[in-house]
Write a protein that holds these residues in place. Structure first.
Motif, PDB file in Angstrom:
ATOM      1  N   ASP A 126       0.813  -1.221   0.000  1.00  0.00           N
ATOM      2  CA  ASP A 126       0.000   0.000   0.000  1.00  0.00           C
ATOM      3  C   ASP A 126       0.846   1.271   0.000  1.00  0.00           C
ATOM      4  O   ASP A 126       0.308   2.375   0.177  1.00  0.00           O
ATOM      5  N   TYR A 127       2.166   1.162  -0.207  1.00  0.00           N
ATOM      6  CA  TYR A 127       2.993   2.371  -0.209  1.00  0.00           C
ATOM      7  C   TYR A 127       3.768   2.574  -1.509  1.00  0.00           C
ATOM      8  O   TYR A 127       4.399   3.607  -1.697  1.00  0.00           O
ATOM      9  N   VAL A 128       3.740   1.581  -2.421  1.00  0.00           N
ATOM     10  CA  VAL A 128       4.322   1.773  -3.743  1.00  0.00           C
ATOM     11  C   VAL A 128       3.662   0.777  -4.687  1.00  0.00           C
ATOM     12  O   VAL A 128       3.213  -0.294  -4.268  1.00  0.00           O
ATOM     13  N   SER A 129       3.588   1.139  -5.962  1.00  0.00           N
ATOM     14  CA  SER A 129       3.009   0.263  -6.977  1.00  0.00           C
ATOM     15  C   SER A 129       4.004   0.117  -8.119  1.00  0.00           C
ATOM     16  O   SER A 129       4.981   0.876  -8.217  1.00  0.00           O
ATOM     17  N   GLN A 130       3.762  -0.852  -8.989  1.00  0.00           N
ATOM     18  CA  GLN A 130       4.669  -1.043 -10.116  1.00  0.00           C
ATOM     19  C   GLN A 130       4.664   0.180 -11.029  1.00  0.00           C
ATOM     20  O   GLN A 130       5.710   0.573 -11.549  1.00  0.00           O
ATOM     21  N   GLY A 131       3.514   0.796 -11.209  1.00  0.00           N
ATOM     22  CA  GLY A 131       3.457   2.001 -12.013  1.00  0.00           C
ATOM     23  C   GLY A 131       4.287   3.127 -11.429  1.00  0.00           C
ATOM     24  O   GLY A 131       4.979   3.851 -12.150  1.00  0.00           O
ATOM     25  N   LEU A 132       4.255   3.272 -10.110  1.00  0.00           N
ATOM     26  CA  LEU A 132       5.064   4.296  -9.449  1.00  0.00           C
ATOM     27  C   LEU A 132       6.548   4.001  -9.588  1.00  0.00           C
ATOM     28  O   LEU A 132       7.362   4.909  -9.785  1.00  0.00           O
ATOM     29  N   ILE A 133       6.926   2.721  -9.471  1.00  0.00           N
ATOM     30  CA  ILE A 133       8.335   2.349  -9.598  1.00  0.00           C
ATOM     31  C   ILE A 133       8.871   2.795 -10.952  1.00  0.00           C
ATOM     32  O   ILE A 133       9.980   3.323 -11.067  1.00  0.00           O
ATOM     33  N   ARG A 150      16.355  -7.267 -10.785  1.00  0.00           N
ATOM     34  CA  ARG A 150      14.930  -7.586 -10.739  1.00  0.00           C
ATOM     35  C   ARG A 150      14.077  -6.327 -10.718  1.00  0.00           C
ATOM     36  O   ARG A 150      13.025  -6.250 -11.369  1.00  0.00           O
ATOM     37  N   LEU A 151      14.505  -5.316  -9.980  1.00  0.00           N
ATOM     38  CA  LEU A 151      13.755  -4.067  -9.916  1.00  0.00           C
ATOM     39  C   LEU A 151      13.650  -3.418 -11.290  1.00  0.00           C
ATOM     40  O   LEU A 151      12.616  -2.853 -11.653  1.00  0.00           O
ATOM     41  N   GLU A 152      14.714  -3.505 -12.065  1.00  0.00           N
ATOM     42  CA  GLU A 152      14.707  -2.884 -13.388  1.00  0.00           C
ATOM     43  C   GLU A 152      13.968  -3.738 -14.413  1.00  0.00           C
ATOM     44  O   GLU A 152      13.142  -3.230 -15.184  1.00  0.00           O
ATOM     45  N   GLU A 153      14.259  -5.035 -14.428  1.00  0.00           N
ATOM     46  CA  GLU A 153      13.720  -5.882 -15.490  1.00  0.00           C
ATOM     47  C   GLU A 153      12.282  -6.337 -15.219  1.00  0.00           C
ATOM     48  O   GLU A 153      11.473  -6.427 -16.143  1.00  0.00           O
ATOM     49  N   GLN A 154      11.954  -6.625 -13.956  1.00  0.00           N
ATOM     50  CA  GLN A 154      10.612  -7.126 -13.643  1.00  0.00           C
ATOM     51  C   GLN A 154       9.654  -6.010 -13.256  1.00  0.00           C
ATOM     52  O   GLN A 154       8.470  -6.038 -13.623  1.00  0.00           O
ATOM     53  N   GLY A 156      10.271  -2.530 -13.690  1.00  0.00           N
ATOM     54  CA  GLY A 156      10.277  -1.374 -14.575  1.00  0.00           C
ATOM     55  C   GLY A 156      10.993  -0.141 -14.086  1.00  0.00           C
ATOM     56  O   GLY A 156      10.818   0.942 -14.659  1.00  0.00           O
ATOM     57  N   SER A 157      11.824  -0.258 -13.049  1.00  0.00           N
ATOM     58  CA  SER A 157      12.569   0.916 -12.595  1.00  0.00           C
ATOM     59  C   SER A 157      13.580   1.337 -13.668  1.00  0.00           C
ATOM     60  O   SER A 157      14.330   0.512 -14.185  1.00  0.00           O
ATOM     61  N   PRO A 158      13.635   2.633 -13.995  1.00  0.00           N
ATOM     62  CA  PRO A 158      14.632   3.085 -14.975  1.00  0.00           C
ATOM     63  C   PRO A 158      16.056   3.053 -14.422  1.00  0.00           C
ATOM     64  O   PRO A 158      17.015   3.019 -15.187  1.00  0.00           O
ATOM     65  N   CYS A 159      16.194   3.049 -13.087  1.00  0.00           N
ATOM     66  CA  CYS A 159      17.527   3.036 -12.479  1.00  0.00           C
ATOM     67  C   CYS A 159      17.403   2.558 -11.035  1.00  0.00           C
ATOM     68  O   CYS A 159      16.871   3.276 -10.184  1.00  0.00           O
ATOM     69  N   ALA A 160      17.872   1.354 -10.749  1.00  0.00           N
ATOM     70  CA  ALA A 160      17.873   0.824  -9.379  1.00  0.00           C
ATOM     71  C   ALA A 160      19.292   0.876  -8.838  1.00  0.00           C
ATOM     72  O   ALA A 160      20.226   0.362  -9.474  1.00  0.00           O
ATOM     73  N   ARG A 161      19.457   1.502  -7.696  1.00  0.00           N
ATOM     74  CA  ARG A 161      20.780   1.675  -7.102  1.00  0.00           C
ATOM     75  C   ARG A 161      20.764   1.202  -5.652  1.00  0.00           C
ATOM     76  O   ARG A 161      19.805   1.427  -4.923  1.00  0.00           O
ATOM     77  N   PRO A 162      21.833   0.546  -5.199  1.00  0.00           N
ATOM     78  CA  PRO A 162      21.897   0.172  -3.786  1.00  0.00           C
ATOM     79  C   PRO A 162      22.167   1.399  -2.919  1.00  0.00           C
ATOM     80  O   PRO A 162      22.990   2.246  -3.279  1.00  0.00           O
TER      81      PRO A 162
END
Length: 361
Positions: A126-133, A150-154, A156-162
């Motif tokens: 309830d605090y983030v959705s795939q569309g928001l990601i 996984r965050l980028e490919e599954q 849809g994040s344009p840039c996932a960083r640790p």
């Protein structure tokens, strides 16, 4: 730059691990010359347990509900970057509002990444959705390793960083105090952690009544049978953490099940204890060797017997070695430098328009 953060809580560390992580990171970020505004949902349980009501490193303001956020629309619009945190109340609506009004870089800071992704797959987040990601310019993740791909490919994040948690090494440091406890544990009750806590602390306490143990943290059920040699503290404010660790011959780290499954998810307690040069006994998960070297900087334990063997051994330089690693790689200063670089890099990248963000969300 000016950074606006909408996070779970900065004012209160009661019942959450977000406050200490955000305090360390944002304090160090401000020390690099940046301006920070933190917007916190005014919740009664945090209002009654505030241990940092007036931080000296940022402006802290409260909002009553979603409608009240409109009073901060200008600040969000003109900010160089806007960050939304995991577990923010009504976080999906907050994120949509941010992506609609922010002109600078937008990012999501997930201090609970494996829990978030598991909830998303169940359709219960309830605090983030795939569309928001897909709409956030950067997804800062508490978890590294394969989860970033996984965050980028599954998702849809344009840039996932640790962006691992970190520690304020000025506040967490070795102290010359008497050792009161042979093994300590600091953490809020969690049902999925409790079996490990039982195996790695409660059972050792039953086996060694001559040793002293302590568990500090809120929300533990009243029906837990604590051995007589296990002391309990319901809540320990951050101001007392360093002395807590310094009073311990060893301290225990216990990891949530989703984070064990994902790996590469170091807890802030690892870095806090390490900064205090307190030897750490931890459960085992993939990637922990990239944080501390097993046998030299940390003890990995699978069983009650492993813990008892560690307590009977001389920790020697283990705590000091862990502290050296924290200072070199896991201080709040290091994390703030990384955050600054990632935000500056994103500011020069091509970003979707506000209209495109609205469509994506």
């Amino acid at each position: 730059m000016k950074l606006v953060v909408l996070g779970l809580s900065l004012s209160s560390s009661w019942g959450n691990g977000h406050a200490t992580t955000l305090r360390a990171l944002l304090s160090a970020f401000a020390a690099r010359g940046h301006e920070v505004l933190f917007l916190e949902r005014d919740q009664p349980w945090y209002a009654q347990n505030r241990d940092l009501a007036d931080p000296d490193f940022c402006e802290l303001r409260y909002y009553a509900d979603l409608a009240a956020l409109d009073g901060w629309r200008h600040e969000v619009a003109v900010a160089d970057a806007v960050m939304v945190g995991s577990y923010v109340p009504d976080g999906i609506a907050v994120g949509e509002w941010v992506q609609r009004h922010a002109r600078g870089t937008t990012c999501f800071y997930d201090i609970d990444t494996p829990v978030t992704l598991a909830a998303l797959e169940r359709g219960e987040c309830d605090y983030v959705s795939q569309g928001l990601i897909a709409g956030y310019d950067i997804y800062f993740s508490f978890t590294g390793g394969p989860t970033l791909t996984r965050l980028e490919e599954q998702f849809g994040s344009p840039c996932a960083r640790p962006l691992f948690c970190s520690v304020d090494t000025a506040r967490y440091r070795p102290l010359d105090v008497p050792k009161r406890w042979d093994l300590s544990y600091l953490g809020t009750y969690s049902p999925d952690r409790q079996p490990t806590l039982t195996r790695l602390l409660i059972e050792p306490a039953r086996a060694r009544p001559d040793l002293r143990f302590i568990v500090a943290g809120p929300q533990y059920p009243a029906d837990i049978e604590w051995p007589a040699n296990v002391a309990r503290v319901d809540h320990l404010a951050p101001a007392g953490h360093a002395e807590f660790y310094a009073s311990s011959r060893f301290t225990l780290n216990v990891t949530r099940a989703d984070m064990i499954a994902a790996g590469w998810s170091p807890s802030v307690r690892l870095f806090e204890a390490g900064a205090c040069a307190t030897p750490i006994i931890s459960d085992r998960w993939q990637g922990i060797e990239s944080v501390f070297e097993p046998g030299r900087e940390i003890v990995l334990a699978d069983s009650t017997e492993d813990v008892l063997a560690a307590l009977d051994a001389d920790a020697g330089r283990m705590g000091a070695a862990a502290r050296e690693t924290v200072l070199a790689r896991h201080s709040a200063g290091k994390r703030a430098e990384q955050l600054e670089q990632d935000l500056e890099r994103a500011a020069h990248a091509t970003r979707p328009t506000i209209e495109e963000r609205v469509v994506a969300s």
